[in-house]
Write a protein that holds these residues in place. Structure first.
Motif, PDB file in Angstrom:
ATOM      1  N   LEU A 148       1.490   8.434   5.651  1.00  0.00           N
ATOM      2  CA  LEU A 148       0.860   8.181   4.348  1.00  0.00           C
ATOM      3  C   LEU A 148       1.556   7.027   3.635  1.00  0.00           C
ATOM      4  O   LEU A 148       0.913   6.136   3.070  1.00  0.00           O
ATOM      5  CB  LEU A 148       0.922   9.458   3.493  1.00  0.00           C
ATOM      6  N   VAL A 520      -5.338   6.094   4.351  1.00  0.00           N
ATOM      7  CA  VAL A 520      -4.557   6.809   3.323  1.00  0.00           C
ATOM      8  C   VAL A 520      -5.151   8.197   3.108  1.00  0.00           C
ATOM      9  O   VAL A 520      -4.441   9.204   3.053  1.00  0.00           O
ATOM     10  CB  VAL A 520      -4.543   6.008   1.994  1.00  0.00           C
ATOM     11  N   PHE A 523      -4.266  10.784   5.896  1.00  0.00           N
ATOM     12  CA  PHE A 523      -2.938  11.388   5.861  1.00  0.00           C
ATOM     13  C   PHE A 523      -2.739  12.286   4.644  1.00  0.00           C
ATOM     14  O   PHE A 523      -1.983  13.253   4.692  1.00  0.00           O
ATOM     15  CB  PHE A 523      -1.856  10.308   5.960  1.00  0.00           C
ATOM     16  N   GLN A 524      -3.456  11.975   3.562  1.00  0.00           N
ATOM     17  CA  GLN A 524      -3.440  12.893   2.418  1.00  0.00           C
ATOM     18  C   GLN A 524      -4.031  14.234   2.838  1.00  0.00           C
ATOM     19  O   GLN A 524      -3.525  15.294   2.480  1.00  0.00           O
ATOM     20  CB  GLN A 524      -4.270  12.312   1.258  1.00  0.00           C
TER      21      GLN A 524
END
Length: 688
Positions: A148, A520, A523-524
């Motif tokens: 992230l 992003v 990975f969040q």
């Protein structure tokens, strides 16, 4: 027959098969080689800006903002501003390559942690699970957090380039270097850029909402299952397993839907004709029901379908099986449990904002409740008038058709696999039963899932082919731009040409940056899923007692299945990221990094020397070749996708369809119509 169907279904939905299925369904949304097509153009444009910056200089600082410029460092020198754009672009591509390679190496390790987690979950000892499972999940969590950070830092680099270009264009607008249509075109571009920024912001908010919804659903899943098991009459354990399967599939749909929305790239920005269209679009987007709300509603489709299928199993041709419908021992209509579930699902939808999907789902629940009430009214006597029987049968058939159509819409929107695996603990316990399902119900359900698989992969193939066609059209435009740029001499390049290049550069950079925004989000999601597993689900597993009326499939095993499901979802996303990062690294190594190095060399050279012109020519030619090479890779991957899709459908038909008994033509027609109505272009269009 039932156990044979169950075994075939399970062999077609192993962890490996589901990872491959996810790749196929998500291929149109995860083909990085296509999204990287603008990258060589962006690098070539940066090279041209270096070349143009050797021209006469001038100031763009005529009407500066009150608070000064946020991103432009040298507004008194247009040449210096162009070099700032080039420099930040060089850093962005450098960091992207380095970080994506690290992401590739990180995600490569995730499957090993998943294997260990599965081994631990299959242990009967709770203490082993409590002692060792958190470590494996934490390992996946650490990878997600590290990746992230890498994705965030890269996305920021590309955002910096775009911000500098935007501010540079705004400065040129304020300095009154544009007039008439030209001014309107540049303002439109800047407004579209703001819209894309807003869209990304809304997506981030939506993802948070989806993860909160998932946590809420997991919390409710335990409560619903425990409450249902306490009220379930003895001998009805298979009904409880249906409920558990529906709850598990709902959570899976929610996660898959979040992945799908994270990958969809809005292609409507360029369709906005003028500034007022852009402003109106922004306003409508802020007030509309967002995609994550809709996914939350569609996540209930599996539960609605399970309840409806259970009611339908009491219809035999043109009669109702009243004998099995009423439990003489308990003096209860078997479908009373389903009526309670329809009520629960309807109440859970109350929290969702008003929209046609919510209305559709609640109407099905209302009809399910009414049908169950009617059945309960006549079940004790075991008969009713022929006209009433025919009416009830027709209503049940219409409801199953609606539920199948709604579930097909759900599979289409959330990109969830049509053939879903049974969770491991449930499958293990179910296989102990001699008679697993009513035979007709099992074969009809399998037939429906096969039809869904065909429709889903056919739809995916169509989207993918359309995407490749559009890319080939865009390729010509990009090539023409490169040719025009190559033919430019420094004295022929006017201000207007420079601005056109800046706008094209901003578009190209925006496409690459958009993909990093999606990374992003991935990975969040992984981080959040593991966090929920470690806090909510593991805690519920440890605090659940073994009793639950001494059922073979108890709350303890249900918790284990939920833990497995979450761990698998997290690793499935990681596997998708591994596929993307491998492709990106390959494309970047072979087709981008040499050009980026050449750009760095060009920026450092003396523009008066003849070597500068030859380096510029070399950069342009290599960018042209990179465009062609990426196109070749896209077409190669398209062929591979076609082959794998066909192989998957052939395997399903050969292994599962072949063992199903013959079905009535009207039943096959009803299934086909329901699936077809769920996979329509019109339905999907409103969610992009």
């Amino acid at each position: 027959m039932d156990s044979q169907i169950a075994k075939k279904n399970q062999s077609l939905t192993t962890a490996e098969e589901m990872r491959n299925q996810t790749k196929l369904v998500m291929q149109p949304y995860a083909n990085w080689e296509e999204y990287l097509t603008p990258a060589p153009l962006a690098i070539a444009i940066l090279g041209e800006l270096v070349f143009i910056s050797s021209k006469d200089d001038f100031s763009i600082n005529k009407n500066p903002p009150k608070d000064g410029y946020k991103y432009i460092r040298y507004p008194d020198s247009f040449r210096a501003c162009l070099m700032q754009v080039c420099n930040s672009g060089w850093w962005a591509f450098n960091e992207a390559h380095k970080n994506m390679d690290q992401i590739r190496l990180h995600t490569m390790a995730v499957p090993d942690y998943m294997k260990t987690a599965v081994k631990i979950l299959f242990q009967g000892n709770d203490e082993v699970v409590q002692a060792h499972l958190p470590d494996q999940l934490e390992n996946i969590h650490v990878i997600a957090v590290d990746c992230l950070e890498l994705a965030n830092s890269t996305e920021k680099r590309f955002t910096d380039v775009i911000n500098i270009i935007q501010e540079l264009l705004e400065a040129c607008v304020n300095a009154e270097y544009f007039y008439g249509e030209e001014l309107d075109a540049i303002k439109k571009k800047l407004n579209v850029a703001k819209l894309q920024k807003l869209s990304a912001k809304n997506e981030a908010k939506g993802l948070k909402k989806a993860m909160e919804a998932m946590e809420e659903q997991l919390k409710e899943a335990h409560e619903i299952y425990n409450k249902a098991m306490d009220s379930l009459p003895s001998g009805w354990e298979m009904i409880g397993m249906d409920l558990a399967a529906g709850l598990t599939e709902s959570i899976t749909s929610l996660v898959n839907g979040a992945i799908a929305i994270s990958r969809q790239v809005p292609d409507h920005f360029e369709a906005l004709k003028n500034i007022s269209d852009t402003k109106n679009y922004i306003t409508s987007q802020e007030s509309a029901v967002d995609g994550f709300d809709v996914i939350n509603i569609y996540s209930k489709s599996a539960e609605i379908l399970m309840c409806t299928e259970f009611v339908q199993k009491f219809v035999k041709e043109n009669t109702i099986n009243w004998k099995d419908l009423y439990g003489q021992k308990n003096k209860v209509t078997v479908t009373a449990f389903q009526a309670d579930q329809f009520k629960r699902i309807k109440e859970s939808l109350e929290k969702s904002p008003k929209c046609q999907e919510k209305e559709k789902a609640q109407n099905m629940c209302d009809e399910g409740i009414e049908i169950c009430k009617e059945l309960a009214k006549y079940a004790p006597e075991g008969k009713c008038e022929d006209a009433k029987t025919n009416e009830l049968i027709e209503r049940i058939r219409n409801l199953i058709k609606s539920a199948r159509s709604f579930d097909s819409e759900s599979k289409d929107i959330t990109k969830s696999p049509a053939l879903a695996p049974k969770p491991p603990m449930m499958y293990k316990e179910e296989s102990k039963f001699d008679k697993m399902r009513a035979s007709e119900r099992a074969s009809n359900n399998a037939r429906f899932r096969i039809e869904q698989s065909h429709a889903q992969l056919d739809k995916t193939r169509g989207i993918y082919n359309k995407g490749v066609e559009n890319m080939e059209k865009n390729q010509k435009e990009l090539t023409d731009i490169l040719i025009n740029m190559r033919n430019c001499k420094v004295k022929e390049i006017d201000f207007k040409t420079t601005i056109k290049m800046l706008v094209k550069g901003m578009d190209a950079m925006g496409r690459v940056k958009e993909q990093w925004e999606k990374m992003v989000r991935f990975f969040q999601m992984v981080s959040n899923i593991v966090k929920i597993s470690l806090t909510r689900t593991l805690k519920d597993f440890l605090s659940t007692s073994e009793k639950t009326k001494d059922l073979c499939y108890n709350s303890k095993l249900f918790s284990k299945d939920l833990l497995y499901n979450q761990a698998f979802q997290a690793t499935n996303i990681a596997n998708l990221v591994y596929m993307i990062s491998t492709t990106y690294t390959e494309v970047s190594t072979n087709h981008l990094m040499d050009r980026v190095s050449s750009l760095g060399k060009l920026m450092a050279m003396d523009k008066e020397k003849p070597e500068f012109l030859s380096e510029r020519q070399q950069l342009q030619n290599s960018c042209d070749e990179a465009q062609k090479a990426i196109l070749r890779l896209v077409l190669k991957n398209k062929d591979e996708f076609e082959r794998k899709s066909a192989a998957r459908l052939e395997k399903i038909d050969k292994e599962l369809l072949a063992i199903l008994p013959a079905a009535a033509p009207e039943e096959i027609k009803s299934i086909q119509e329901a699936v077809k109505s769920g996979f329509t272009e019109e339905e999907e269009a409103s969610y992009y």
